[in-house]
Design an enzyme around this catalytic site. Structure first.
Site, PDB file in Angstrom:
ATOM      1  N   ASP A 197      -1.315  -5.488 -18.317  1.00 19.35           N
ATOM      2  CA  ASP A 197      -0.382  -4.348 -18.369  1.00 19.35           C
ATOM      3  C   ASP A 197      -0.241  -3.821 -19.803  1.00 19.35           C
ATOM      4  O   ASP A 197       0.836  -3.332 -20.190  1.00 19.35           O
ATOM      5  CB  ASP A 197       0.990  -4.745 -17.813  1.00 19.35           C
ATOM      6  CG  ASP A 197       0.901  -5.244 -16.370  1.00 19.35           C
ATOM      7  OD1 ASP A 197       0.132  -4.664 -15.597  1.00 19.35           O
ATOM      8  OD2 ASP A 197       1.605  -6.213 -16.030  1.00 19.35           O
ATOM      9  N   SER A 223       5.397   2.903 -15.341  1.00 20.86           N
ATOM     10  CA  SER A 223       4.401   3.424 -16.285  1.00 20.86           C
ATOM     11  C   SER A 223       3.032   3.486 -15.621  1.00 20.86           C
ATOM     12  O   SER A 223       2.682   2.600 -14.831  1.00 20.86           O
ATOM     13  CB  SER A 223       4.273   2.501 -17.506  1.00 20.86           C
ATOM     14  OG  SER A 223       5.531   2.249 -18.090  1.00 20.86           O
ATOM     15  N   LEU A 256      -8.078  -8.304 -14.564  1.00 19.87           N
ATOM     16  CA  LEU A 256      -9.544  -8.292 -14.550  1.00 19.87           C
ATOM     17  C   LEU A 256     -10.095  -8.702 -15.913  1.00 19.87           C
ATOM     18  O   LEU A 256      -9.542  -8.354 -16.955  1.00 19.87           O
ATOM     19  CB  LEU A 256     -10.043  -6.899 -14.158  1.00 19.87           C
ATOM     20  CG  LEU A 256      -9.750  -6.522 -12.695  1.00 19.87           C
ATOM     21  CD1 LEU A 256      -9.870  -5.018 -12.485  1.00 19.87           C
ATOM     22  CD2 LEU A 256     -10.671  -7.271 -11.742  1.00 19.87           C
ATOM     23  N   GLY A 281       0.777  -1.245   0.000  1.00 22.63           N
ATOM     24  CA  GLY A 281       0.000   0.000   0.000  1.00 22.63           C
ATOM     25  C   GLY A 281       0.800   1.281   0.000  1.00 22.63           C
ATOM     26  O   GLY A 281       0.274   2.339   0.348  1.00 22.63           O
ATOM     27  N   THR A 314      -6.954  -2.182 -19.778  1.00 18.07           N
ATOM     28  CA  THR A 314      -7.777  -2.923 -20.727  1.00 18.07           C
ATOM     29  C   THR A 314      -7.687  -4.396 -20.318  1.00 18.07           C
ATOM     30  O   THR A 314      -7.017  -4.719 -19.335  1.00 18.07           O
ATOM     31  CB  THR A 314      -7.261  -2.757 -22.172  1.00 18.07           C
ATOM     32  OG1 THR A 314      -5.939  -3.314 -22.237  1.00 18.07           O
ATOM     33  CG2 THR A 314      -7.222  -1.306 -22.605  1.00 18.07           C
TER      34      THR A 314
END
Ligand code: GAR
Length: 219
Positions: A147, A138, A95, A14, A143
């Site tokens: 990555d 980066s 995802l 975190g 999408t």
């Protein structure tokens, strides 16, 4: 300017979340973190969020069987907090495209390499093994490709003789924090759109990623 609503997704320690939180508090980022969500219920980042009084959402993705169904349910729970942007800050899960579709153009991720080089894990080791002279991080739009979405901004640093994966990672981390804070602030202060797979800045397609300079500005 009204304050934007951010949801931050995390899986681990975190430190990028903490950089965002402190930048929201200081006004560097004109936004509030309305939710910290995690696929790892014991992620230390959730403790940081809790201590800062930020709402948390934890759902263990391990052994979840139907990956896409977990992703859809998790992002539906995130959506209930009405974020304007979702920031992946060390969220270590790819995802599913069907779950992501609603968020394409409003979800960014920070990755510790100069994409498109070294997507995935082990980026510092792989950069060293390849004999790179330069490394970096980066921030890209998310999408369905790991990555792989269009890159908004990068920070670069030289690789030094004797560097190890650990030394590279340690030197890069504070630069990651600056890059992520600068990128989110930039998104909230400019008209940045993802159209036809390309990033448009104030109505003009971006030809290359913005670069973080020493003065913490993106150019
Ligand atoms: C960061 O180095 C981030 O770039 C990386 O995970 C770390 C999280 O650290 N993310 C990825 O590798 C995503 N592909 P943190 O929990 O201290 O922010």
């Amino acid at each position: 300017m009204s304050r934007a609503r951010l949801a931050v997704l995390v899986s681990g320690r975190g430190s990028n979340l903490e950089a965002l939180r402190s930048a929201c508090e200081s006004g560097l980022i004109p936004a509030d973190i309305v939710l910290v969500g995690s696929n790892r219920p014991h992620a230390p980042a959730l403790g940081l969020a809790h201590d800062a009084g930020i709402a948390t959402l934890a759902s263990d993705s391990r052994g979840c069987g139907d990956r896409a169904a977990w992703d859809r349910a998790f992002l539906a729970d995130v959506a209930a907090f009405r974020p304007d942007w979702i920031v992946l800050a060390g969220f270590m899960r790819q995802l599913d495209g069907s779950a992501l579709s609603k968020w394409i153009g409003r979800m960014i991720n920070i990755h510790p390499s100069l994409l498109p080089k070294y997507p995935g894990l082990g980026t510092h080791r792989r950069a060293l093994e390849a004999g790179e002279r330069e490394h970096g991080a980066s921030v890209h739009f998310v999408t369905a490709e790991l990555d792989g979405g269009p890159i908004l901004a990068q920070v670069r640093m030289p690789i030094q003789q004797g560097d190890t994966p650990d030394s590279l990672g340690a030197r890069l981390l504070p630069l990651e924090h600056r890059l992520l804070v600068a990128s989110v602030a930039f998104l909230l202060r400019h008209r940045v759109e993802l159209l036809r797979g390309c990033i448009w800045l104030e109505g003009i397609p971006m030809s290359e990623p913005l670069q973080l300079d020493e003065g913490l500005a993106l150019r």
